[in-house]
Write a protein that holds these residues in place. Structure first.
Motif, short mmCIF file in Angstrom:
data_model
loop_
_atom_site.label_atom_id
_atom_site.label_comp_id
_atom_site.label_asym_id
_atom_site.label_seq_id
_atom_site.Cartn_x
_atom_site.Cartn_y
_atom_site.Cartn_z
N THR A 122 0.84 -1.21 0.00
CA THR A 122 0.00 0.00 0.00
C THR A 122 0.87 1.25 0.00
OG1 THR A 122 -1.76 -1.14 1.20
CG2 THR A 122 -1.77 1.27 1.26
N GLN A 123 1.94 1.26 0.76
CA GLN A 123 2.86 2.40 0.79
C GLN A 123 3.44 2.66 -0.60
OE1 GLN A 123 5.82 2.22 4.00
NE2 GLN A 123 4.46 0.81 5.12
N ILE A 124 3.87 1.58 -1.25
CA ILE A 124 4.50 1.72 -2.57
C ILE A 124 3.51 2.26 -3.59
CG2 ILE A 124 5.52 0.42 -4.49
CD1 ILE A 124 6.69 -1.49 -2.33
N GLU A 125 2.30 1.69 -3.63
CA GLU A 125 1.29 2.15 -4.61
C GLU A 125 0.90 3.60 -4.37
OE1 GLU A 125 0.34 0.54 -7.31
OE2 GLU A 125 1.82 -0.95 -6.68
N SER A 126 0.83 4.01 -3.10
CA SER A 126 0.50 5.40 -2.79
C SER A 126 1.59 6.34 -3.31
CB SER A 126 0.34 5.60 -1.28
OG SER A 126 -0.73 4.82 -0.79
N CYS A 127 2.84 5.98 -3.10
CA CYS A 127 3.96 6.83 -3.54
C CYS A 127 4.04 6.91 -5.07
CB CYS A 127 5.27 6.30 -2.99
SG CYS A 127 5.45 6.53 -1.21
N LYS A 128 3.67 5.85 -5.75
CA LYS A 128 3.73 5.86 -7.23
C LYS A 128 2.82 6.92 -7.84
CE LYS A 128 5.20 1.10 -8.18
NZ LYS A 128 4.82 -0.21 -8.76
N THR A 129 1.76 7.28 -7.11
CA THR A 129 0.84 8.30 -7.63
C THR A 129 1.50 9.68 -7.66
OG1 THR A 129 -0.10 8.78 -5.44
CG2 THR A 129 -1.14 7.04 -6.71
N LEU A 130 2.64 9.86 -6.96
CA LEU A 130 3.34 11.14 -6.94
C LEU A 130 4.39 11.24 -8.05
CD1 LEU A 130 4.03 11.45 -3.07
CD2 LEU A 130 2.13 12.42 -4.39
N VAL A 131 4.61 10.14 -8.79
CA VAL A 131 5.67 10.10 -9.80
C VAL A 131 5.09 10.38 -11.19
CG1 VAL A 131 7.53 8.72 -10.78
CG2 VAL A 131 6.88 8.40 -8.38
N PRO A 132 5.67 11.34 -11.93
CA PRO A 132 5.20 11.61 -13.30
C PRO A 132 5.34 10.38 -14.19
CG PRO A 132 6.65 13.35 -12.51
CD PRO A 132 6.74 12.23 -11.53
N PRO A 133 4.49 10.28 -15.21
CA PRO A 133 4.56 9.13 -16.13
C PRO A 133 5.96 9.00 -16.76
CG PRO A 133 2.56 10.39 -16.52
CD PRO A 133 3.40 11.21 -15.58
N GLU A 134 6.34 7.77 -17.02
CA GLU A 134 7.59 7.41 -17.69
C GLU A 134 8.85 7.78 -16.90
OE1 GLU A 134 7.57 8.96 -21.62
OE2 GLU A 134 5.72 7.94 -22.20
N THR A 135 8.69 8.17 -15.63
CA THR A 135 9.86 8.44 -14.79
C THR A 135 10.36 7.12 -14.22
OG1 THR A 135 8.98 10.61 -14.19
CG2 THR A 135 10.71 9.69 -12.77
N PRO A 136 11.65 6.84 -14.37
CA PRO A 136 12.17 5.57 -13.84
C PRO A 136 12.06 5.51 -12.32
CG PRO A 136 13.97 6.98 -14.58
CD PRO A 136 12.70 7.64 -15.03
N ILE A 137 11.62 4.36 -11.83
CA ILE A 137 11.39 4.15 -10.39
C ILE A 137 12.16 2.92 -9.94
CG2 ILE A 137 9.68 3.60 -8.61
CD1 ILE A 137 7.59 5.03 -10.30
N LYS A 138 12.70 2.99 -8.72
CA LYS A 138 13.27 1.80 -8.08
C LYS A 138 12.71 1.72 -6.67
CE LYS A 138 17.49 -0.78 -7.07
NZ LYS A 138 18.97 -0.84 -7.19
N VAL A 139 12.22 0.55 -6.30
CA VAL A 139 11.58 0.35 -5.00
C VAL A 139 12.55 -0.32 -4.03
CG1 VAL A 139 9.73 -0.82 -3.75
CG2 VAL A 139 9.27 0.21 -5.99
N TYR A 140 12.62 0.23 -2.83
CA TYR A 140 13.38 -0.36 -1.71
C TYR A 140 12.39 -0.62 -0.57
CZ TYR A 140 17.27 1.86 -4.23
OH TYR A 140 18.17 2.26 -5.19
N SER A 141 12.40 -1.81 -0.02
CA SER A 141 11.43 -2.10 1.05
C SER A 141 12.06 -3.01 2.11
CB SER A 141 10.17 -2.76 0.50
OG SER A 141 10.45 -4.03 -0.04
N ASP A 142 11.74 -2.73 3.34
CA ASP A 142 12.21 -3.54 4.47
C ASP A 142 11.00 -3.98 5.28
OD1 ASP A 142 15.11 -3.47 4.26
OD2 ASP A 142 14.94 -1.32 4.66
N LYS A 143 10.73 -5.28 5.27
CA LYS A 143 9.62 -5.81 6.05
C LYS A 143 10.14 -6.39 7.36
CE LYS A 143 6.71 -7.08 2.09
NZ LYS A 143 5.97 -8.18 1.44
N GLY A 144 9.46 -6.01 8.45
CA GLY A 144 9.82 -6.55 9.76
C GLY A 144 10.99 -5.85 10.41
N TYR A 145 11.28 -4.62 10.00
CA TYR A 145 12.40 -3.87 10.59
C TYR A 145 11.89 -2.63 11.32
CZ TYR A 145 15.77 -6.76 8.10
OH TYR A 145 16.53 -7.82 7.66
N THR A 146 12.49 -2.36 12.48
CA THR A 146 12.12 -1.21 13.29
C THR A 146 12.66 0.09 12.70
OG1 THR A 146 12.32 -0.20 15.47
CG2 THR A 146 14.14 -1.57 14.76
N GLY A 147 11.99 1.19 13.05
CA GLY A 147 12.47 2.51 12.65
C GLY A 147 13.36 3.14 13.69
N ALA A 148 13.71 2.38 14.73
CA ALA A 148 14.53 2.93 15.80
C ALA A 148 15.96 3.17 15.36
CB ALA A 148 14.52 1.98 17.00
#
Length: 512
Positions: free
Chosen positions: A25-51
Motif C-alpha cells: 500500500t505504501q508503494i502504490e501510494s507513492c507511485k501516484t506522486l511520480v510523473p509518467p515514464e519516470t524511472p522508479i526503483k523500489v526499496y522495502s524492508d519488512k519486519g524492521y524497526t524505525g529505531a
C-alpha cells in the motif's frame, strides 16, 4: 534537485498487524506522486524497526544515493525513514550533500530546503515521531509488567514438575502452570531428601541422570540446573513466612501479605541483566529490582520444607571445602586457641591429626604437641551427649490443624511491621508534636505485635515429644557412636557452636 537518476520509493513495515499500512500500500501510494515514464526503483524492508537504520534495503538505497543514482526519495510517511531524530538529521545531510529531493505522501508540506516553514515542520514532525516511538516502547513494557502483576505468565518453559496450560485472567487469554502428576512427585521427593538429609546436590544429580530423568528441555541434569530449580518460588505454597523471607531480601510485592495463604506458588520477575554491563545476574541470587506475584497455580512444596532448602543452599558456600571433609565430624566447628583460625584435619598414614590455618599461613607456632583428631572427638562426644541428656523437653512445631491460624497471625505481624516501618520513615521529616504522635503510634503497634507473638507461641507449642529440629534426642543418645560422619555432623549443626582447641584443654560452646 539533481535531474539525473531515478526516483526511489522506500517502504518499511516493522510488524504485521491488521491495522498497519502494508508495504504494498505504501508503494502504490507513492507511485501516484511520480510523473509518467519516470524511472522508479523500489526499496522495502519488512519486519524492521524505525529505531535505527540497520535495514538491508535502506542501506542499499543509501549506497545508491552516494553513487549518484537517485534524484528523489519518496516515502508514504516520514517515520518510514526513521523514528530517530539523530538518524534522520544524518539522512538530511546526505540528501543535501548529494542533491537528492524528498517527499512524503502523507505529509506533502514537509521540505528539506535550507529555509522556510517546511524545514521547521520537518524537524518538529521528527521530534514527535521519536516521542511516539518512545511512547510505544513504554506502553509495550508497561503492558508486559501489568500482565505479570495480574499473575499472568510472562513466558518461557515451565519449570520441571509443571506444564504450561491455557487460562483466562481478567478476561484475557494467557498461560499458567499446572502440576505434572509424575514429575511433581519427583520434585517433592527432591525437596524432602535435600532438606532432611545430608545428601548433596551432586548425589541428587547423579540419581536423576542414572534414573533417566531429563529436564523439561530434555537435557541431563547438573548441579546448577538442580540448584536453580530448588530456588524457584513457583513450587512453594506461599504463606506469610515466605512473604517475610522475600521481604528480607528487598523484593517488591505485587500482592498484599493477606494473599499469602499457603496455597499458591509465586512468580519471581526481574531484569537479569546488570545495568551498564553485558553480564547477566545469576537467577535467584541477586534480588535487586525483582518483584514477586502470587501465581494462579497451586504450589507443591510446603513453605517449611522450601525454606529449609533455601537455608541449606545458602550455607553450602559458607561451609566451603572444609565443611565436606570426611576426616572428622568436627570439621568446621573447631578453632585454634592460640591464633583463633580454623582447625583443619589432615590424614597421614591412616591417622588424622589437627593443625590450623594460622600455622599453615606461617604465623602460629604456639602448639607444642601433636594432637590426634580421635582425642578431640572423644572428649567432644562425651560432653555433647552429656549436654543433650540434660536438655529439657523442647516444644514441637504445631500440628497441621493450627496452620491456618498461625498463618493468619503471621500475616497480621507482617502488616504491623510494615506499618511501623512507614511511621519510622516519617520521623526524618517530622517535628515536635508529630514526633510524639508517631512514637505513640509505634509503641501502640509494638504492643499489638507482642500480644500476637504470645498467641503465636501458644499455637505453636505442643510439648508431647522431645524433638529438636528433626532429631529425636532418645535416638541421638542411643545411636550417636554408630552414626556416620555426615550424621554426626548433622547433630553438631543443631547443638554445637564452637570448640576451641589448646594443647592441654578444650573449650566447648553449645548453640542452644
Amino acid at each position: 534537485m539533481n535531474e539525473l537518476g531515478y526516483v526511489a520509493i522506500y517502504a518499511r513495515q516493522s510488524i504485521f498487524k491488521a491495522d498497519s499500512i502494508s508495504v504494498d500500500t505504501q508503494i502504490e501510494s507513492c507511485k501516484t506522486l511520480v510523473p509518467p515514464e519516470t524511472p522508479i526503483k523500489v526499496y522495502s524492508d519488512k519486519g524492521y524497526t524505525g529505531a535505527n537504520t540497520n535495514r538491508p534495503d535502506f542501506q542499499k538505497m543509501l549506497a545508491d544515493i552516494k553513487a549518484g543514482l537517485i534524484k528523489q526519495v519518496l516515502v508514504w510517511k516520514l517515520d518510514r525513514i526513521s523514528r530517530s531524530v539523530a538518524d534522520f538529521a544524518t539522512m538530511l545531510d546526505v540528501f543535501k550533500n548529494f542533491d537528492v529531493g524528498f517527499k512524503s505522501y502523507e505529509e506533502p508540506e514537509l521540505s528539506i530546503s535550507d529555509t522556510g516553514f517546511g524545514k521547521a515542520m520537518l524537524q518538529i514532525v521528527m521530534i514527535f515521531a521519536e516521542l511516539e516511538r518512545d511512547s510505544i516502547q513504554l506502553r509495550v513494557r508497561e503492558n508486559y509488567y501489568s500482565r505479570l502483576e495480574c499473575g499472568m505468565l510472562g513466558g518461557g518453559a515451565a519449570p520441571f514438575g509443571y506444564q504450561r496450560a491455557e487460562c483466562y485472567i481478567n478476561g484475557k487469554k494467557c498461560y499458567m502452570y499446572v502440576p505434572d502428576e509424575e514429575k511433581s512427585k519427583i520434585v517433592q521427593y527432591l525437596y524432602e531428601i535435600y532438606a532432611n538429609s545430608e545428601k548433596s546436590l551432586g548425589f541428587l544429580v547423579k540419581w536423576l541422570n542414572d534414573s533417566g530423568i531429563k529436564t523439561n528441555r530434555g537435557h541431563f541434569w547438573n548441579s546448577n540446573a538442580l540448584s536453580t530449580m530448588l530456588k524457584n518460588p513457583a513450587f512453594v505454597k506461599a504463606d506469610a513466612t515466605i512473604y517475610t523471607y522475600y521481604q528480607s531480601k528487598g523484593v517488591k510485592f505485587n500482592n498484599p501479605v493477606d494473599m499469602f495463604q499457603g496455597e499458591n506458588g509465586l512468580y519471581l520477575y526481574g531484569n537479569r541483566k546488570i545495568k551498564g554491563s553485558d553480564k547477566k545476574r545469576f537467577k535467584y541470587s541477586d534480588f535487586n529490582g525483582d518483584f514477586v506475584t502470587i501465581a494462579p497455580h497451586l504450589g507443591i512444596v510446603s513453605s517449611e520444607i522450601w525454606l529449609q532448602v533455601q537455608q541449606k543452599l545458602s550455607t553450602n558456600s559458607a561451609l566451603g571445602s572444609s565443611g565436606t571433609s570426611q576426616h572428622s565430624w568436627l570439621t568446621g566447628f573447631c578453632k585454634c586457641g592460640y591464633c583463633g583460625k580454623a582447625v583443619i584435619f589432615t590424614q597421614n598414614r591412616g591417622i588424622v591429626y589437627i593443625s590450623c590455618l594460622g600455622r599453615r599461613d606461617k604465623h602460629c607456632y604456639e602448639r607444642k604437641r601433636t594432637i590426634r583428631a580421635e582425642q578431640i572427638e572423644a572428649e567432644v562426644e562425651k560432653a555433647l551427649l552429656s549436654y543433650i541428656k540434660s536438655l529439657p523437653v523442647k516444644a514441637e512445631k504445631a500440628q497441621k490443624k493450627n496452620l491456618p491460624e498461625i498463618n493468619k497471625i503471621q500475616i497480621e505481624i507482617a502488616k504491623i511491621d510494615e506499618s511501623i516501618d512507614r511511621y519510622l520513615n516519617q520521623l526524618e521529616f517530622a517535628e515536635g508534636a508529630l514526633i510524639r504522635r508517631i512514637n505513640d503510634k509505634v509503641n501502640q503497634l509494638d504492643k499489638q505485635r507482642q500480644l500476637l507473638g504470645m498467641e503465636l507461641t501458644r499455637l505453636t507449642v505442643d510439648s508431647s515429644k522431645p524433638v529438636y529440629g528433626d532429631l529425636d534426642l532418645d535416638d541421638v543418645l542411643k545411636d550417636f557412636s554408630s552414626y556416620s560422619i555426615p550424621q554426626k555432623k548433622a547433630v553438631c549443626k543443631v547443638f554445637l557452636d564452637k570448640v576451641t582447641v589448646w594443647d592441654d584443654k578444650l573449650d566447648i560452646k553449645f548453640a542452644i
